[in-house]
Scaffold this motif. Structure first.
Motif, short mmCIF file in Angstrom:
data_model
loop_
_atom_site.label_atom_id
_atom_site.label_comp_id
_atom_site.label_asym_id
_atom_site.label_seq_id
_atom_site.Cartn_x
_atom_site.Cartn_y
_atom_site.Cartn_z
N ASP A 1 -19.81 -21.14 -110.02
CA ASP A 1 -18.42 -21.15 -109.57
C ASP A 1 -18.19 -20.07 -108.52
OD1 ASP A 1 -17.53 -23.24 -111.16
OD2 ASP A 1 -17.05 -21.92 -112.84
N LEU A 2 -18.70 -18.87 -108.79
CA LEU A 2 -18.51 -17.76 -107.87
C LEU A 2 -19.18 -18.04 -106.53
CD1 LEU A 2 -17.46 -14.95 -107.21
CD2 LEU A 2 -19.47 -13.98 -108.33
N ASN A 3 -20.39 -18.60 -106.57
CA ASN A 3 -21.08 -18.94 -105.32
C ASN A 3 -20.30 -19.99 -104.53
OD1 ASN A 3 -23.20 -17.18 -105.75
ND2 ASN A 3 -24.47 -18.70 -106.79
N ASP A 4 -19.76 -20.99 -105.23
CA ASP A 4 -18.94 -22.01 -104.55
C ASP A 4 -17.70 -21.37 -103.92
OD1 ASP A 4 -20.61 -24.13 -105.13
OD2 ASP A 4 -19.56 -24.68 -106.97
N TYR A 5 -17.08 -20.47 -104.67
CA TYR A 5 -15.88 -19.80 -104.16
C TYR A 5 -16.22 -19.01 -102.90
CZ TYR A 5 -11.66 -16.90 -104.06
OH TYR A 5 -10.49 -16.27 -103.68
N ARG A 6 -17.32 -18.29 -102.93
CA ARG A 6 -17.70 -17.49 -101.77
C ARG A 6 -17.96 -18.37 -100.55
NH1 ARG A 6 -21.81 -13.11 -104.74
NH2 ARG A 6 -20.14 -11.67 -105.41
N GLY A 7 -18.60 -19.50 -100.75
CA GLY A 7 -18.84 -20.40 -99.62
C GLY A 7 -17.55 -20.90 -99.02
N ASP B 1 -15.04 -12.22 -102.31
CA ASP B 1 -14.54 -12.27 -103.68
C ASP B 1 -13.03 -12.10 -103.77
OD1 ASP B 1 -17.10 -12.63 -104.51
OD2 ASP B 1 -17.35 -10.67 -105.44
N GLU B 2 -12.40 -11.88 -102.65
CA GLU B 2 -10.96 -11.65 -102.66
C GLU B 2 -10.22 -12.87 -103.20
OE1 GLU B 2 -7.40 -10.19 -99.61
OE2 GLU B 2 -9.40 -10.68 -98.83
N GLY B 3 -9.39 -12.67 -104.22
CA GLY B 3 -8.62 -13.75 -104.81
C GLY B 3 -9.29 -14.44 -105.98
N TYR B 4 -10.53 -14.09 -106.27
CA TYR B 4 -11.26 -14.76 -107.37
C TYR B 4 -11.03 -14.02 -108.69
CZ TYR B 4 -15.11 -16.91 -109.93
OH TYR B 4 -15.86 -17.61 -110.86
N PRO B 5 -10.74 -14.70 -109.79
CA PRO B 5 -10.62 -16.16 -109.95
C PRO B 5 -9.19 -16.69 -109.87
CG PRO B 5 -10.73 -15.17 -112.11
CD PRO B 5 -10.76 -14.02 -111.12
N ALA C 1 -20.88 -8.96 -101.65
CA ALA C 1 -19.78 -9.92 -101.45
C ALA C 1 -19.03 -9.73 -100.15
CB ALA C 1 -18.79 -9.87 -102.63
N LYS C 2 -19.60 -9.02 -99.18
CA LYS C 2 -18.93 -8.81 -97.90
C LYS C 2 -19.80 -9.32 -96.75
CE LYS C 2 -15.89 -4.99 -99.17
NZ LYS C 2 -16.07 -5.14 -100.62
N VAL C 3 -19.22 -10.25 -95.95
CA VAL C 3 -19.95 -10.77 -94.80
C VAL C 3 -19.96 -9.72 -93.70
CG1 VAL C 3 -19.95 -12.51 -92.97
CG2 VAL C 3 -19.41 -13.18 -95.31
N ARG C 4 -21.16 -9.32 -93.31
CA ARG C 4 -21.31 -8.28 -92.28
C ARG C 4 -21.58 -8.88 -90.90
NH1 ARG C 4 -19.77 -3.86 -95.45
NH2 ARG C 4 -20.79 -4.08 -97.50
#
Length: 362
Positions: free
Chosen positions: A163-169, A62-66, A275-278
């Motif tokens: 939008d958030l899901n697209d951003y995360r991908g 989520d860093e930088g969103y939106p 929202a953090k990839v482990r």
């Protein structure tokens, strides 16, 4: 024409059709220019696979969103991008369409291929037209919303969950890719959903010769690895690898089909919570269907083959749009829901999707 049954996977027996001769015949890029998506006959948006730096885990998706996010400016599903590529390619390869039965997008092939496992109806209808002997498969064009409807939609939710899901991908991809071979990932860069890199592929499914475009995430830097095997796909998943293994057949079928149709051998999956990839796992595309809950690849490819044959039987007139729609009904005899595809000739001129600038020049 009688409807085409969509098979119940449990009732299927038999081998799958041949799917081979996968060959990259070109590439192109798309970028936003003055608020419009523009086609570029080059590789400017190609990324190079660097791989995950596990020392920097967890990755904050989520860093930088939106603030650093630019959303879609145009819808998808139409063929304008690949049609533009065909016209550009014909200048140096005038016979590019000479042996092609179908022109389409990978997304449409993926939806059709996964139909036996797709109970959520990822696709409801497709439009097909024949021109100069080639069949074009597209999303069904619908009338545009009125200005008032569009304004209401915009005001309702500036940034949606999608939008958030697209951003995360895309943020996950930023951590694993660079702009040049041997470069460093830049997870602080802007994410623009209108910047894409596409491969254009020819392949053969049984007797059907296909030409389609597919967005790809990155390529490995080793020039000795030729396309399409050089490409790498990346996915994010909210959960653990253990829960991913138990995910539905429909979900994993789509992961497999997207890579299989293009010939991409490996997928990097980022598993995240809050929202953090482990953790990041690399999965061989061919093995996805063998992980825990299984889908049968032969069932999927057989139905795709049957669907394309059905299209050839139904579409008999040139420059006429035919609509292929999914349907279902309850069979009292078998006590099961029966899924099928129907075909009808469209009488609506707004369903025409091959533009005049293409048909007059191809």
């Amino acid at each position: 024409m009688e409807p085409l049954p969509i098979p119940n996977p449990q009732d299927f027996t038999g081998a799958g059709p041949n799917y081979d001769q996968i060959e990259e015949v070109g590439t192109f890029s798309m970028s936003l220019v003055y608020d419009k998506r523009k086609f570029f006959y080059d590789n400017r948006n190609r990324k190079y696979y660097i791989g995950p730096n596990t020392e920097k885990l967890p990755f904050n998706l989520d860093e930088g969103y939106p603030d650093k996010f630019v959303g879609w400016k145009e819808g998808g599903g139409g063929l304008d991008k690949i049609l533009t590529w065909i016209l550009a390619k014909k200048k140096t390869h005038p016979t590019i369409l000479s042996d092609v039965d179908f022109v389409t997008l990978r997304s449409h092939l993926t939806n059709v291929t996964c139909s036996p496992y797709d109970k959520a109806y990822k696709w409801k209808d497709l439009a097909v037209t024949k021109f100069n002997g080639t069949l074009y498969i597209s999303a069904v064009p619908y009338p545009k919303a009125t200005d008032l409807e569009a304004a209401d939609s915009e005001a309702a939710d500036s940034y949606s969950k999608e939008d958030l899901n697209d951003y995360r991908g895309h943020k996950f991809e930023q951590h694993l890719t660079a702009d040049k071979p041997g470069g460093a990932p830049d997870p602080n860069a802007k994410i623009d959903l209108n910047d894409w890199f596409y491969t254009v592929v020819k392949s053969r499914l049984n007797t059907h010769n296909l030409l389609f475009s597919a967005e790809v995430d990155a390529r490995v830097a080793d020039d000795a690895v030729a396309p399409p095997a050089c490409y790498r796909e990346m996915k994010t998943y909210s959960g653990t690898f253990e829960s991913w293994k138990e995910e539905t057949n429909a979900y994993k079928c789509r992961c497999w089909a997207q890579s299989h149709l293009v010939g991409v051998p490996k997928i990097d999956v980022g598993f995240y919570d809050e929202a953090k990839v482990r953790k990041v796992n690399t999965v061989e595309s061919v093995n996805i269907s063998d992980i825990a809950k299984k889908h049968d690849q032969d069932v999927c490819m057989n139905f795709c083959d049957d669907f394309l044959s059905y299209v050839k039987r139904c579409v008999t007139k040139d420059s006429v749009v035919y609509l292929f729609r999914r349907g279902q009904e309850w069979d009292e005899k078998t006590r099961k829901r029966e899924d099928f595809v129907t075909c009808e000739e469209s009488r609506n001129p707004e369903h025409k999707f091959l533009p005049d600038w293409y048909t007059s020049a191809v």
